[in-house]
Design an enzyme around this catalytic site. Structure first.
Site, PDB file in Angstrom:
ATOM      1  N   SER A   1      56.383   1.044  60.481  1.00 19.99           N
ATOM      2  CA  SER A   1      54.939   1.028  60.038  1.00 19.99           C
ATOM      3  C   SER A   1      53.987   0.778  61.308  1.00 19.99           C
ATOM      4  O   SER A   1      52.721   0.721  61.128  1.00 19.99           O
ATOM      5  CB  SER A   1      54.624  -0.187  59.108  1.00 19.99           C
TER       6      SER A   1
ATOM      7  N   HIS B   1      56.773   8.343  59.323  1.00 18.18           N
ATOM      8  CA  HIS B   1      56.229   7.223  58.290  1.00 18.18           C
ATOM      9  C   HIS B   1      56.042   7.715  57.142  1.00 18.18           C
ATOM     10  O   HIS B   1      55.106   8.295  56.652  1.00 18.18           O
ATOM     11  CB  HIS B   1      55.098   6.780  59.329  1.00 18.18           C
TER      12      HIS B   1
ATOM     13  N   GLU C   1      53.230  10.331  57.581  1.00 19.66           N
ATOM     14  CA  GLU C   1      52.567  10.579  58.948  1.00 19.66           C
ATOM     15  C   GLU C   1      53.574  10.724  60.133  1.00 19.66           C
ATOM     16  O   GLU C   1      54.668  10.016  60.361  1.00 19.66           O
ATOM     17  CB  GLU C   1      52.128   9.019  59.443  1.00 19.66           C
TER      18      GLU C   1
ATOM     19  N   ASN D   1      47.190   2.801  58.012  1.00 15.00           N
ATOM     20  CA  ASN D   1      47.170   1.375  58.194  1.00 15.00           C
ATOM     21  C   ASN D   1      46.067   0.879  59.046  1.00 15.00           C
ATOM     22  O   ASN D   1      45.301  -0.185  58.750  1.00 15.00           O
ATOM     23  CB  ASN D   1      48.419   0.740  58.700  1.00 15.00           C
TER      24      ASN D   1
END
Ligand SMILES: NC(=O)c1ccc[n+]([C@@H]2O[C@H](COP(=O)([O-])OP(=O)(O)OC[C@H]3O[C@@H](n4cnc5c(N)ncnc54)[C@H](O)[C@@H]3O)[C@@H](O)[C@H]2O)c1
Length: 482
Positions: free
Chosen positions: A119, A140, A152, A190
């Protein structure tokens, strides 16, 4: 390259779900765990998850058996010799990942693509530790992997041409939407989500509004699936804290430094749902409805939300001697209040969407006027969110910097508008991506709101992104899509 057999290393929360995703799409999976005990846990994850899907009628018993039959489990990485792709999903510790990738590089055939589900760690550092940096990539997934549609795909500066496209195509075969991004801390989701969550914690600590007020404003007002504190509890405060640290390390943007409140809760072991207590406790006391008394009101200035009408329909009449004076605005009202004969009665009113009324009390607003305003909003069918009289109140203060970050991200060439929108919709369940939101809010409104936030907080990152500013100056109302 035809991907037919994949290895998944680490069958915890993410790895077990990822193994299931590949097996559901008809690929053969070799799952690797550290030891027999962890392997049994991993098997349990996949068995339970597919059993739930079967119970809900999403899989037949036969399909479930086929999926489980495609997954082979082992404790030996040497079994990955012939796989076409390996996804690593072991804990987020760079040294452990680097040593695993060096091993995989030795074990796997030269054309195998090695992917990490990290992450927040740099994919480039993992790639550079192998003899095949061109065939190392980030893939991801989101939690729960079988449900969340986003992947991702993270390329580095040394990713070989074609590998990103091959992996994105494979994600499509899994029924996922791939967005293609570069190797920057936090990728798209994120990087945009965590600063917003952190900012919510800062607003709470500043006493701008309560936990419930902030959550209500974002959920009911903006239409997000949950408020920032409920989401932080779900993600885990420790996980959010670690990702913030990684973002801060890379950007040195002080908005990315975890808020002191987050640090305190993590240190106290209040980690959210996983520990049974975070921003919300295990047993929340039922919300006591505030007792309404008969209230008199006046609307001072234009009634932009048509509230007078709604209140009259509910049997209330404007009064010459009101308990509360409402002033419709999206800016602080203190300057207006001090010009009135009785500033103690003035409350700023900002309706967000069609469900939430932000009620801004100034340093002079009396508790009686503030309470009367809350009561009135309930009568009008709106959820009142009391807040301090600060630029952006709650929703604009949280939403506009997030939109600004998305504009900067796009303008830096990191990801396309369509990919950023898809990432936020599919990765967070947002009703719209940031560019879609900018479209319906209007660029000028967001630019002006950011200017007001910047003028008040003097936070450099709140200054409107140059691209946003220029589009508004040029009279453009929506982001031009290419
Ligand atoms: N949990 C999430 O929401 C989430 C979302 C996206 C990405 N990620 C990333 O996915 C990765 C895994 O996270 P998680 O939440 O699934 O962790 P987890 O702790 O649930 O699972 C990790 C698993 O790896 C196993 N493991 C550890 N060392 C191993 C080794 N050397 N060989 C084989 N197996 C080994 C452990 O036994 C454990 O089962 C991390 O990089 C994390 O950042 C997590």
């Amino acid at each position: 390259m035809a991907f037919e057999t994949v290895g998944v290393v680490g069958l915890g929360t993410m790895g077990a779900g990822i193994a299931e995703v590949f097996a559901r799409a008809g690929l053969r999976v070799i799952g690797v765990e550290a030891d027999a005990e962890a392997l049994a846990r991993g098997r349990g994850h996949v068995e339970r998850s597919t059993a739930r899907a079967a119970d809900r009628g999403k899989l037949t018993a036969g399909q479930r058996a086929e999926i489980l039959g495609r997954i082979t489990l082992t404790t030996s990485r040497e079994d990955l010799r012939e796989v076409d792709l390996v996804i690593e999903a072991i804990p987020e510790v760079l040294d452990h990942k680097v040593s695993l990738f060096q091993d995989l590089d030795r074990i796997c055939k030269p054309e195998t693509v090695l992917a990490t589900n990290t992450s927040s760690l740099p994919v480039t550092a993992v790639a550079a530790a192998t003899g095949r940096p061109g065939r190392v990539i980030g893939m991801h997934f989101f939690n729960p992997a079988p449900v969340m549609r986003l992947v991702e795909v993270v390329s580095t500066v040394v990713t070989a041409p074609g590998v990103t496209a091959e992996i994105s195509e494979l994600a499509g075969r899994l029924g996922k939407t791939a967005v293609s991004v570069g190797d920057r801390a936090g990728f798209v989701v994120n990087r945009l989500l965590l600063p917003y969550l952190n900012h919510a914690a800062v607003l709470l600590e500043l006493g701008i509004a309560t936990r419930d007020g902030i959550d209500d404003a974002m959920r009911l007002g903006v239409g997000l699936p949950m408020g920032p504190f409920a989401l932080l509890d779900l993600i885990g405060l420790d996980t959010a804290y670690e990702v913030m640290e990684v973002l801060f390390d890379e950007t040195r943007d002080r908005r990315h430094a975890p808020s002191p409140l987050l640090r305190e809760l993590v240190t106290a072991g209040l980690l959210g749902r996983k520990s049974g207590h975070g921003f919300y406790g295990p047993q929340e006391p039922p919300k006591e409805p505030e007792k309404s008394t008969v209230i008199t009101f006046a609307i001072d200035g234009p009634d932009v939300h048509g509230l007078g009408e709604r209140l009259r329909a509910a049997g209330f009449r404007p009064s010459d001697d009101p308990d509360t004076v409402l002033h419709c605005t999206d800016r602080p009202v203190i300057e207006h209040a001090v010009r009135l004969s009785d500033p103690a009665r003035l409350v700023g009113l900002h309706v967000v969407g069609d469900k939430v009324a932000e009620l801004a009390g100034t340093a002079l607003t009396s508790p009686r006027a503030a309470k009367a305003a809350r009561d009135l909003m309930r009568v009008a069918g709106l959820t009142p969110v009391s807040c301090k009289d600060r630029a952006g109140f709650v929703t604009d203060a949280l939403l506009f910097p997030y939109l600004n970050d998305a504009v900067r991200m796009y303008d830096s060439g990191y990801a396309s508008m369509a990919d950023i929108d898809a990432a936020m919709r599919l990765g967070c369940g947002y009703p719209a991506g940031p560019f879609e939101m900018l479209g319906y809010l209007g660029l000028a409104k967001v630019r002006d709101g950011l200017r007001a936030l910047y003028a008040e907080y003097r936070e450099p990152a709140f200054a409107p992104a140059p691209l946003l500013d220029q589009l508004v100056t040029a009279g453009v109302s929506e982001f031009p899509r290419s």
